[in-house]
Design a protein around this motif. Sequence first.
Motif, PDB file in Angstrom:
ATOM      1  N   LEU A  19       0.825  -1.205   0.000  1.00 36.30           N
ATOM      2  CA  LEU A  19       0.000   0.000   0.000  1.00 36.30           C
ATOM      3  C   LEU A  19       0.860   1.257   0.000  1.00 36.30           C
ATOM      4  O   LEU A  19       0.617   2.197  -0.745  1.00 36.30           O
ATOM      5  CB  LEU A  19      -0.930   0.019   1.222  1.00 36.30           C
ATOM      6  N   GLN A  20       1.894   1.270   0.841  1.00 39.75           N
ATOM      7  CA  GLN A  20       2.697   2.477   0.942  1.00 39.75           C
ATOM      8  C   GLN A  20       3.484   2.740  -0.334  1.00 39.75           C
ATOM      9  O   GLN A  20       3.635   3.892  -0.747  1.00 39.75           O
ATOM     10  CB  GLN A  20       3.630   2.381   2.147  1.00 39.75           C
ATOM     11  N   ILE A  21       3.949   1.677  -0.944  1.00 37.62           N
ATOM     12  CA  ILE A  21       4.702   1.875  -2.196  1.00 37.62           C
ATOM     13  C   ILE A  21       3.777   2.374  -3.296  1.00 37.62           C
ATOM     14  O   ILE A  21       4.135   3.263  -4.078  1.00 37.62           O
ATOM     15  CB  ILE A  21       5.436   0.570  -2.579  1.00 37.62           C
ATOM     16  N   LEU A  23       1.140   4.176  -2.797  1.00 37.70           N
ATOM     17  CA  LEU A  23       0.893   5.572  -2.457  1.00 37.70           C
ATOM     18  C   LEU A  23       2.033   6.471  -2.929  1.00 37.70           C
ATOM     19  O   LEU A  23       1.804   7.543  -3.509  1.00 37.70           O
ATOM     20  CB  LEU A  23       0.714   5.722  -0.942  1.00 37.70           C
ATOM     21  N   ILE A  24       3.245   6.025  -2.689  1.00 33.57           N
ATOM     22  CA  ILE A  24       4.399   6.844  -3.080  1.00 33.57           C
ATOM     23  C   ILE A  24       4.436   7.028  -4.592  1.00 33.57           C
ATOM     24  O   ILE A  24       4.653   8.140  -5.092  1.00 33.57           O
ATOM     25  CB  ILE A  24       5.714   6.207  -2.553  1.00 33.57           C
ATOM     26  N   PHE A  27       1.596   9.398  -5.575  1.00 31.59           N
ATOM     27  CA  PHE A  27       1.937  10.774  -5.191  1.00 31.59           C
ATOM     28  C   PHE A  27       3.000  11.349  -6.132  1.00 31.59           C
ATOM     29  O   PHE A  27       2.932  12.512  -6.519  1.00 31.59           O
ATOM     30  CB  PHE A  27       2.440  10.822  -3.741  1.00 31.59           C
ATOM     31  N   ALA A  28       3.977  10.504  -6.491  1.00 36.74           N
ATOM     32  CA  ALA A  28       5.049  11.003  -7.352  1.00 36.74           C
ATOM     33  C   ALA A  28       4.526  11.432  -8.707  1.00 36.74           C
ATOM     34  O   ALA A  28       4.997  12.409  -9.300  1.00 36.74           O
ATOM     35  CB  ALA A  28       6.129   9.932  -7.514  1.00 36.74           C
ATOM     36  N   VAL A  31       0.708  14.232  -7.572  1.00 34.31           N
ATOM     37  CA  VAL A  31       0.499  15.257  -6.534  1.00 34.31           C
ATOM     38  C   VAL A  31       1.550  16.368  -6.599  1.00 34.31           C
ATOM     39  O   VAL A  31       2.729  16.095  -6.801  1.00 34.31           O
ATOM     40  CB  VAL A  31       0.509  14.591  -5.142  1.00 34.31           C
ATOM     41  N   TYR A  33       2.587  20.485  -4.833  1.00 36.97           N
ATOM     42  CA  TYR A  33       2.291  21.567  -3.899  1.00 36.97           C
ATOM     43  C   TYR A  33       1.286  22.525  -4.535  1.00 36.97           C
ATOM     44  O   TYR A  33       1.356  22.798  -5.728  1.00 36.97           O
ATOM     45  CB  TYR A  33       3.562  22.360  -3.573  1.00 36.97           C
ATOM     46  N   GLN A 100      -3.488   9.389   3.650  1.00 36.50           N
ATOM     47  CA  GLN A 100      -2.737   9.450   2.397  1.00 36.50           C
ATOM     48  C   GLN A 100      -3.625   9.066   1.211  1.00 36.50           C
ATOM     49  O   GLN A 100      -3.628   9.731   0.173  1.00 36.50           O
ATOM     50  CB  GLN A 100      -1.539   8.496   2.456  1.00 36.50           C
ATOM     51  N   THR A 103      -6.094  11.775   0.374  1.00 34.94           N
ATOM     52  CA  THR A 103      -5.521  12.883  -0.392  1.00 34.94           C
ATOM     53  C   THR A 103      -5.664  12.621  -1.891  1.00 34.94           C
ATOM     54  O   THR A 103      -6.013  13.515  -2.672  1.00 34.94           O
ATOM     55  CB  THR A 103      -4.026  13.049  -0.037  1.00 34.94           C
ATOM     56  N   ILE A 119      -2.136  20.195  -3.353  1.00 38.73           N
ATOM     57  CA  ILE A 119      -2.417  19.984  -1.925  1.00 38.73           C
ATOM     58  C   ILE A 119      -1.840  21.072  -1.036  1.00 38.73           C
ATOM     59  O   ILE A 119      -0.835  21.700  -1.364  1.00 38.73           O
ATOM     60  CB  ILE A 119      -1.921  18.604  -1.441  1.00 38.73           C
TER      61      ILE A 119
ATOM     62  N   MET C 250       3.375  20.331   5.913  1.00 42.82           N
ATOM     63  CA  MET C 250       2.772  19.308   5.065  1.00 42.82           C
ATOM     64  C   MET C 250       3.760  18.187   4.761  1.00 42.82           C
ATOM     65  O   MET C 250       3.396  17.003   4.777  1.00 42.82           O
ATOM     66  CB  MET C 250       2.242  19.924   3.773  1.00 42.82           C
ATOM     67  N   TYR C 254       3.173  14.025   5.784  1.00 41.37           N
ATOM     68  CA  TYR C 254       3.226  12.840   4.926  1.00 41.37           C
ATOM     69  C   TYR C 254       4.384  11.922   5.304  1.00 41.37           C
ATOM     70  O   TYR C 254       4.274  10.700   5.201  1.00 41.37           O
ATOM     71  CB  TYR C 254       3.298  13.243   3.445  1.00 41.37           C
ATOM     72  N   MET C 261       3.191   3.498   8.538  1.00 36.32           N
ATOM     73  CA  MET C 261       2.933   2.290   7.753  1.00 36.32           C
ATOM     74  C   MET C 261       4.145   1.362   7.789  1.00 36.32           C
ATOM     75  O   MET C 261       4.010   0.138   7.978  1.00 36.32           O
ATOM     76  CB  MET C 261       2.618   2.676   6.307  1.00 36.32           C
ATOM     77  N   TYR C 303       5.895  13.211  -2.167  1.00 40.27           N
ATOM     78  CA  TYR C 303       6.312  11.804  -2.265  1.00 40.27           C
ATOM     79  C   TYR C 303       7.736  11.623  -1.759  1.00 40.27           C
ATOM     80  O   TYR C 303       8.067  10.576  -1.188  1.00 40.27           O
ATOM     81  CB  TYR C 303       6.150  11.266  -3.706  1.00 40.27           C
ATOM     82  N   MET C 306       7.435  11.176   1.820  1.00 35.52           N
ATOM     83  CA  MET C 306       6.948   9.844   2.156  1.00 35.52           C
ATOM     84  C   MET C 306       8.069   8.802   2.083  1.00 35.52           C
ATOM     85  O   MET C 306       8.144   7.890   2.917  1.00 35.52           O
ATOM     86  CB  MET C 306       5.788   9.482   1.236  1.00 35.52           C
ATOM     87  N   PHE C 310       9.264   6.615   5.203  1.00 34.77           N
ATOM     88  CA  PHE C 310       9.204   5.162   5.040  1.00 34.77           C
ATOM     89  C   PHE C 310      10.545   4.530   5.423  1.00 34.77           C
ATOM     90  O   PHE C 310      10.608   3.572   6.213  1.00 34.77           O
ATOM     91  CB  PHE C 310       8.852   4.853   3.590  1.00 34.77           C
TER      92      PHE C 310
END
Lengths: 459, 459, 459
Positions: A19-21, A23-24, A27-28, A31, A33, A100, A103, A119, C250, C254, C261, C303, C306, C310
């Motif tokens: 999940l975290q990977i 998400l990263i 986001f990369a 997402v 600023y 996360q 977002t 964000i 922010m 994150y 996690m 990211y 994050m 991590f």
Amino acid sequence: MTDVATNMRLKLPIICFILQIILIILFATLVQYDHDTDAAAWHNGNHTSESENDFYYRYPSFQDVHVMIFIGFGFLMTFLQRYGFSSVGFNFLIASFALQWATLMQGFFHGMHGGKIHIGVESMINADFCTGAVLISFGAVLGKTSPIQLLVMAMFEVTLFAVNEFILLSALGAKDAGGSMTIHTFGAYFGLMVTRVLYRPNLDKSKHRNSSVYHSDLFAMIGTIFLWMYWPSFNSAVTAHGDDQHRTAMNTYYSLAACTMATYGMSALTAHDGKLDMVHIQNAALAGGVAAGTAGEMMLTPYGSMIVGFLAGIISVLGFKFLTPILEEKLKIQDTCGVHNLHGMPGVLGAIVGAVTAAVATTDVYGKGMADVFPDVASGEIGASYQGVRQAISLAVTLGIALLGGLIVGFILKLPVFGAPSDAICYEDSIYWEVPGEEEAHDGQLTAVRTTETEKLNN
Amino acid sequence: MTDVATNMRLKLPIICFILQIILIILFATLVQYDHDTDAAAWHNGNHTSESENDFYYRYPSFQDVHVMIFIGFGFLMTFLQRYGFSSVGFNFLIASFALQWATLMQGFFHGMHGGKIHIGVESMINADFCTGAVLISFGAVLGKTSPIQLLVMAMFEVTLFAVNEFILLSALGAKDAGGSMTIHTFGAYFGLMVTRVLYRPNLDKSKHRNSSVYHSDLFAMIGTIFLWMYWPSFNSAVTAHGDDQHRTAMNTYYSLAACTMATYGMSALTAHDGKLDMVHIQNAALAGGVAAGTAGEMMLTPYGSMIVGFLAGIISVLGFKFLTPILEEKLKIQDTCGVHNLHGMPGVLGAIVGAVTAAVATTDVYGKGMADVFPDVASGEIGASYQGVRQAISLAVTLGIALLGGLIVGFILKLPVFGAPSDAICYEDSIYWEVPGEEEAHDGQLTAVRTTETEKLNN
Amino acid sequence: MTDVATNMRLKLPIICFILQIILIILFATLVQYDHDTDAAAWHNGNHTSESENDFYYRYPSFQDVHVMIFIGFGFLMTFLQRYGFSSVGFNFLIASFALQWATLMQGFFHGMHGGKIHIGVESMINADFCTGAVLISFGAVLGKTSPIQLLVMAMFEVTLFAVNEFILLSALGAKDAGGSMTIHTFGAYFGLMVTRVLYRPNLDKSKHRNSSVYHSDLFAMIGTIFLWMYWPSFNSAVTAHGDDQHRTAMNTYYSLAACTMATYGMSALTAHDGKLDMVHIQNAALAGGVAAGTAGEMMLTPYGSMIVGFLAGIISVLGFKFLTPILEEKLKIQDTCGVHNLHGMPGVLGAIVGAVTAAVATTDVYGKGMADVFPDVASGEIGASYQGVRQAISLAVTLGIALLGGLIVGFILKLPVFGAPSDAICYEDSIYWEVPGEEEAHDGQLTAVRTTETEKLNN
């Protein structure tokens, strides 16, 4: 412990890391600023003072909301005698994931600018809000799920939350700054449906652990009081700058105070021998915040807020006293924390109050401030009564999506791979946690009371 | 439980509902949004930026004060081994009532505009302040009163608080932003007189419950530390915008730090065998905030603040060690929490420091800022030394109203209809609360230790 | 208790009073209100609105930092079964001293104006930051030192902190707003060296008290969660106004979510039988805040934050699992709280991330905002890659000063006059505190379990 089913050694690391990977990576690619957090954009911007940065309008509110999510929800659920680690700990885990993921989901639906999600502090508040809905659902299933089930539930629920929120706020044009509908009604009915699908016929075997002890009730009060105190910040966190944030906070403050009075009165009236019941105090006293979630930003008036809170407190205690047993026996809904009483009914009440308050809005009362609260009414596009209709429809939509979503997700969670505890070891930390002894060391010997029970459970 | 006298089944609901309904009616007829919370008024107003709304100047301070009232006072009083539910729970109840009632009483005396009370974040802070005085008095009678007595006390005390506050700030023109006089001195001496009138000759029967256990002392430290941390916000919450809020917070910060050093030193010096006493740490370390309540907004200087805090800590520990036993034995004042040491004497010290600091104020030091701190001195109406006299008179007035008010209210509370506990069951939650067992379930059996005692008490 | 060595009756009062009187004298001669806290100066100043006072930009962040210092650190360390009073209480004492002393030391090095130290909200934040480093070192020696040793350590460590901070920020021109280097790396390695010098070969005699009980772990979670929630405020508290504070908060948000996690995944993977270990959750989940301390204000991207969090979570859990036993057995470093895993390694990681992020900074990304983050790069004085070199040198300097300083201070603390406990009574409150019984009164009899042990220890 040798129970293969609930062993998390591989399952939990795998799901957390995957999940975290993901998400990263998302986001990369997606997402950025926003204007107020980006060094170049802000310094190119046209602002008369650094104090115009949205950070200064919203960050104190954000931090209060943040405390509600992590301390408030987390400790509120520590009332169970043997589930404190899981209450605070799983709350911590699923909130960290959900904020996360929220977002991304919320950004996808209403934060896209040129293909990118922008964000800043407002998106952080909204992500915490969405997380709140997940934690409400967690309350319904508390003690009966594995952390993996909770993460899976969070993943689906956040997604459906974002869909519902988009329909309400963007497609229907409803107002719901404090989330009576989007957060509380949604989270509660979603969770109730999940716990219905996950019905455990033999839960009686764990019944002796489904209650509090003296100190666990005090820990829970930490959660309650922080939720209560910061609820004005919650409801006002994303309302318009100026009078709107100010008014929303004040309305919520009075709603909660009146709700607390009602809660104490009703608790003594309904509980055993005229004594106060901690379950009521811990939960029903908060219903005033839930019920002011939609109308709090409107010109509800202070006494109107107090009436709403007062009714919410009464409804909530009555729910704990009379409705929860019926839900459990007749409808097979095992609602551990009574989220139906704290979030469900007060959320519906809040939605109705919001619809009525919107329907009677007049320019006389709102002046130019109408544009902040009801922009479509201010622009003349619709009348106030139609805004009320929008609000009512939004409640129906929310209930529908929550119930249907909870149904589907409940069946997904029934898959036997997620490591749920058996009926006899619910409400028990030692399934998923290394639990220390209960007693202190005396002269070098650790008393073995707790250890023994733990071992027994594990064999 | 079958004790008719302390049974709350009808009494508590009746008083809660009547009080709340009266509050709603009075709010409906008397209370309006102020300029900064009203949609129409604010948007008609003349402001260059939304950040000029008073919300942004004061709301973070308000929330800190709010935490002090509900977590700070509530948990500080959980130090008793068997009174945690009542400490946090009655604190919650009477504060929820008092803040609403205070809005009306304070508004009546100094918030009327065209026959209406105008409210916003500043009135919310003031209502919380007034509530603080009630909670100080609660500390003096802790463990010995029913919730109904507490509500009745709150009703009268809030009213008298508003009268005293009006005399001090409006009639006499004194300054007391952090309430050394209006809050701490008033609340302490009012409560001490109430507990004197309610003297219980046979309180020894409950003596074994009038002490702490290990974990209850840790819960109390949550209250202490939150009070200590947020005291700078408390003292600065209603001072003038700009340098005044900033300076007040900083003075309080240094006063508290110095007070803590004095408290630890004095505790080791006076306690048994050179060990630290949790009672001192939990209470005396806060005296520096009390003592900086009047002069904190003045140009007290950082080192001046430190001297004030240092003295306050010394006085407070000495009070716990030597004065509290005398008060109890000679004057029959049973002061459960030692509010005389934390709020009484440090409040008087703060008033004196305020008088002296005011008397020596010069334009050289204050510049144009004199208009914020001493408007009558700035306008040339009076000299600084006369401002000092005003402050000293204010202390005398406060002591007089508090003692006389406490005397009268104490006798009202002696009426036998309010459900007070008998001398043998003081400091005991199970009189008014459903109390769970102390031990966790072991293999399905609830250990009966606590249940047994509770039953014994109830029969 | 009759143990002369650890008796604090005279020693603690003497050191508290002397230190505080010295502080008062130095403040009287050296410290002044700054422009934003001085009545005359502010009112003579040129500001368009009261909202330009630095109070409104930084005070909410200051309060969050303040909570981290006193609740966060204090309660995090209550995990030990018999050391809750000392954890919260000594934390309270040494922080109260350190923040005053830090005001002077930091002011001496970078707050002098015309021979005077000017103070305001920013200096208050910096003083709390410096205090944080001392509390990290406290974590390394927790349970094994007297309060006098801690005050002496604080006095020296604050001084060295200020020297190191001056070298990094002023002499070298490094950036470290959230203190990955100045606070975390410094505090951790200083404390580790102190605990190495204070190595206790017979600490096994106290081993049975060096563990948690169920409720002490819940108290510790209060500390953990407050630290976690407010870390965004910590890292952003002294960054430049506007986008900088906003972005830093922010990024930290994150980083922490991702770290949590990773922590849960790694804890299940490495702990016994796939169960979660509270030690990991309480500590490693915070490593994401530490690791974002330097680069948080930079354009690290969400990211990027994050990824940093991590990695920090993974490293931290691995440290608890594999490195802490090695440090203890091979290097004789008895690190009670595992500060090497929470502050040491994540601090070094944060420093490296900061150096790399600085080195790749471009005007394209930062725009005019470059002047806030890297003023020397913006002015063209140096290139970005050289800024990266500055950062890397700063890490080396910090490690050197921390290790050398810890070595010297450790030997000072070995002097036998400071009242350290013997190896057999470490991790025990009753050495320095009056400790109440563990059990509640039953029918007037205090159960004597705890009292007995306490007496035994004392004889």
